[in-house]
Design a protein around this motif. Structure first.
Motif, PDB file in Angstrom:
ATOM      1  N   ARG A   1     -49.229  19.563  83.039  1.00 12.02           N
ATOM      2  CA  ARG A   1     -50.183  20.659  82.865  1.00 12.02           C
ATOM      3  C   ARG A   1     -51.372  20.181  82.036  1.00 12.02           C
ATOM      4  O   ARG A   1     -51.297  19.173  81.347  1.00 12.02           O
ATOM      5  CB  ARG A   1     -49.513  21.858  82.187  1.00 12.02           C
ATOM      6  CG  ARG A   1     -48.348  22.401  83.007  1.00 12.02           C
ATOM      7  CD  ARG A   1     -47.954  23.783  82.604  1.00 12.02           C
ATOM      8  NE  ARG A   1     -46.896  24.312  83.475  1.00 12.02           N
ATOM      9  CZ  ARG A   1     -46.480  25.565  83.477  1.00 12.02           C
ATOM     10  NH1 ARG A   1     -47.034  26.442  82.651  1.00 12.02           N
ATOM     11  NH2 ARG A   1     -45.529  25.967  84.289  1.00 12.02           N
TER      12      ARG A   1
ATOM     13  N   GLU B   1     -53.839  15.991  80.167  1.00 13.25           N
ATOM     14  CA  GLU B   1     -52.566  16.328  80.796  1.00 13.25           C
ATOM     15  C   GLU B   1     -51.400  16.000  79.875  1.00 13.25           C
ATOM     16  O   GLU B   1     -51.446  15.038  79.112  1.00 13.25           O
ATOM     17  CB  GLU B   1     -52.410  15.574  82.123  1.00 13.25           C
ATOM     18  CG  GLU B   1     -53.347  16.071  83.229  1.00 13.25           C
ATOM     19  CD  GLU B   1     -53.063  15.426  84.580  1.00 13.25           C
ATOM     20  OE1 GLU B   1     -51.912  14.984  84.789  1.00 13.25           O
ATOM     21  OE2 GLU B   1     -53.987  15.344  85.406  1.00 13.25           O
TER      22      GLU B   1
ATOM     23  N   HIS C   1     -51.784  25.891  82.684  1.00 12.23           N
ATOM     24  CA  HIS C   1     -51.523  26.035  84.119  1.00 12.23           C
ATOM     25  C   HIS C   1     -51.157  24.692  84.732  1.00 12.23           C
ATOM     26  O   HIS C   1     -51.446  23.635  84.170  1.00 12.23           O
ATOM     27  CB  HIS C   1     -52.764  26.585  84.826  1.00 12.23           C
ATOM     28  CG  HIS C   1     -53.037  28.025  84.537  1.00 12.23           C
ATOM     29  ND1 HIS C   1     -52.612  29.043  85.351  1.00 12.23           N
ATOM     30  CD2 HIS C   1     -53.679  28.624  83.499  1.00 12.23           C
ATOM     31  CE1 HIS C   1     -52.992  30.207  84.840  1.00 12.23           C
ATOM     32  NE2 HIS C   1     -53.638  29.975  83.713  1.00 12.23           N
ATOM     33  N   MET C   2     -50.524  24.757  85.904  1.00 13.70           N
ATOM     34  CA  MET C   2     -50.268  23.539  86.662  1.00 13.70           C
ATOM     35  C   MET C   2     -51.596  22.843  86.953  1.00 13.70           C
ATOM     36  O   MET C   2     -52.622  23.513  87.118  1.00 13.70           O
ATOM     37  CB  MET C   2     -49.556  23.867  87.980  1.00 13.70           C
ATOM     38  CG  MET C   2     -48.132  24.364  87.806  1.00 13.70           C
ATOM     39  SD  MET C   2     -47.301  24.639  89.397  1.00 13.70           S
ATOM     40  CE  MET C   2     -48.154  26.093  89.985  1.00 13.70           C
TER      41      MET C   2
END
Length: 452
Positions: A302, A309, A370-371
């Motif tokens: 994420r 990330e 979020h992804m």
């Protein structure tokens, strides 16, 4: 936006200043009062008092554009407050028999050394920026008038402040291109801060600049005039005698606030890990393994602070599948196991994220991450979505306790989530975090419609 990133914020300077000053205060206290005071009582007390006074007096709010006279004023204010506190302490502990002259001598030495240290750091940083080109911020100015010319002169004439002016854009001069050319230049040349003259732009252009800065994690500041700048949370700053308006004042950029939020995160996460996850993890591991093959924990990449990330951890609530990293769970999703349905409904599946908090990737409270695939999609479609990455993501957030958690069914869901997240970022406080945590616990007990 990384607070410790060169060219933007010198995030180590304030903690270093605190350390130096507390070292001076406590070192001199031991020297002057070694025979009279209990160091295990005096040192923690005087250190906490100093920190509280510093927050109140804004003693460490010294920036590259702060004038020496302002620093002198801060020193005087802090000296007066600290003198009152020290005399109150020895007045209360009159049995210590400490002479008032000794106390005054201690305070004089403290502020003499702290003043020397403060001005030494201030001028050494200026020398470092001017002579060695370190700790720089790349800037552009949008607009051309007397105010922008004064700011351009300030940047070019004062290299010690560490601003590198890359370009001035006069949008009224068509030969210099349009606003899109300006945005392209900012991206290509790694510009950190945008200074915008309000009087030189139309309302539409102002909105375009604001949106560009938000969506690309750029700091936007205005040179004010009598035009309306909408209902933004603005902050005045002065570069020499030039007034500058900052569009967004983010409380969590302050090093003291960062320290207290991080301390709160570590303490809270440690309590959850020691008193809940220590016994709950083995129990859930057995149940998850008995129902379906696969790992106990599920990790997913994420986007977090500064768009970096990281792997976000959860208890696995679905049967292993190739679409887990692409598609959110939906109502009646057949990938969800029976155990998974329960732990998702009660939000127990999120508890391993307290390890993310301990590792420093997340905070207990903040915008939900979020992804990666969804972040890339929403960043293009949803205005100001990228503002959420100015701070660490959270296990829970204001948007989640306000009814915008779980599956994003329409663009309205994500738009409202962004609005609540931006409000949280601009209005953060420890009390707000505690309120959100309390509401999260209540919602988990009551159950939520979108928890599936």
């Amino acid at each position: 936006m990384n607070s410790f990133k060169q060219g933007r914020y010198s995030g180590y300077l304030r903690p270093i200043s605190y350390t130096i000053d507390l070292g001076i205060i406590n070192g001199l206290a031991l020297l002057f009062f070694f025979k009279n005071v209990n160091p295990f009582l005096f040192i923690p007390l005087v250190s906490c008092t100093w920190i509280i006074l510093s927050i109140y007096s804004k003693f460490y709010e010294v920036y590259r554009f702060t004038r020496p006279v302002t620093i002198s004023g801060l020193l005087f204010k802090q000296c007066v407050l600290f003198t009152l506190i020290v005399f109150a302490y020895f007045g209360f502990r009159h049995n210590l028999n400490v002479n008032s002259i000794v106390v005054l001598r201690y305070i004089a030495f403290v502020f003499c050394l702290i003043g020397i240290a403060k001005f030494a750091v201030y001028y050494l940083l200026q020398k470092y920026r001017a002579s060695f080109g370190g700790n720089l911020r790349n800037t552009v100015i949008i607009g051309s008038n007397r105010q922008t010319l004064a700011l351009e002169t300030f940047f070019n004439s004062n290299p010690e402040y560490g601003y590198t002016l890359k370009k001035v854009f006069n949008l009224k001069d068509k030969s210099q291109g349009c606003l899109e050319d300006c945005f392209r230049f900012i991206k290509d040349y790694g510009v950190d801060e945008i200074y915008c003259s309000i009087s030189e732009l139309s309302n539409k252009q102002l909105l375009e600049v604001t949106d560009f800065a938000d969506n690309n994690l750029k700091i936007l500041k205005f040179l004010p005039d009598n035009k309306d700048i909408y209902s933004k949370k603005l902050k005045y700053e002065y570069y020499d005698f030039i007034p500058i308006l900052s569009l967004r004042d983010i409380p969590m950029e302050d090093t003291v606030n960062q320290f207290f939020k991080r301390l709160f995160d570590i303490i809270f996460a440690s309590i959850i890990i020691v008193f809940i996850l220590s016994w709950l993890t083995p129990l859930l591991a057995i149940l998850i393994k008995l129902e379906s093959k696969g790992p106990v924990f599920f990790k997913q990449s994420r986007n977090g602070f500064n768009y970096q990330e990281f792997y976000c951890y959860k208890f696995r609530s679905m049967t292993p599948n190739d679409n887990a990293h692409l598609h959110q769970a939906t109502r009646g999703d057949n990938r969800i196991t029976k155990v998974g349905k329960f732990i998702r409904k009660t939000s127990i599946d999120e508890l391993p994220q307290f390890y993310n908090v301990l590792f420093g990737d997340m905070s207990v409270v903040g915008p939900r991450p979020h992804m990666v695939s969804h972040t890339n999609m929403y960043a293009k479609r949803i205005d100001k979505f990228m503002v959420r990455h100015f701070v660490k993501p959270g296990i829970t957030g204001l948007a989640q306790v306000s009814g915008f958690r779980g599956e994003v069914e329409t663009d309205k869901d994500i738009i409202n989530r962004v609005k609540y997240d931006i409000f949280y970022i601009e209005n953060w406080s420890i009390l707000l975090d505690l309120k959100i945590i309390s509401q999260t616990v209540l919602n988990a007990i009551k159950g939520e419609d979108k928890a599936y």
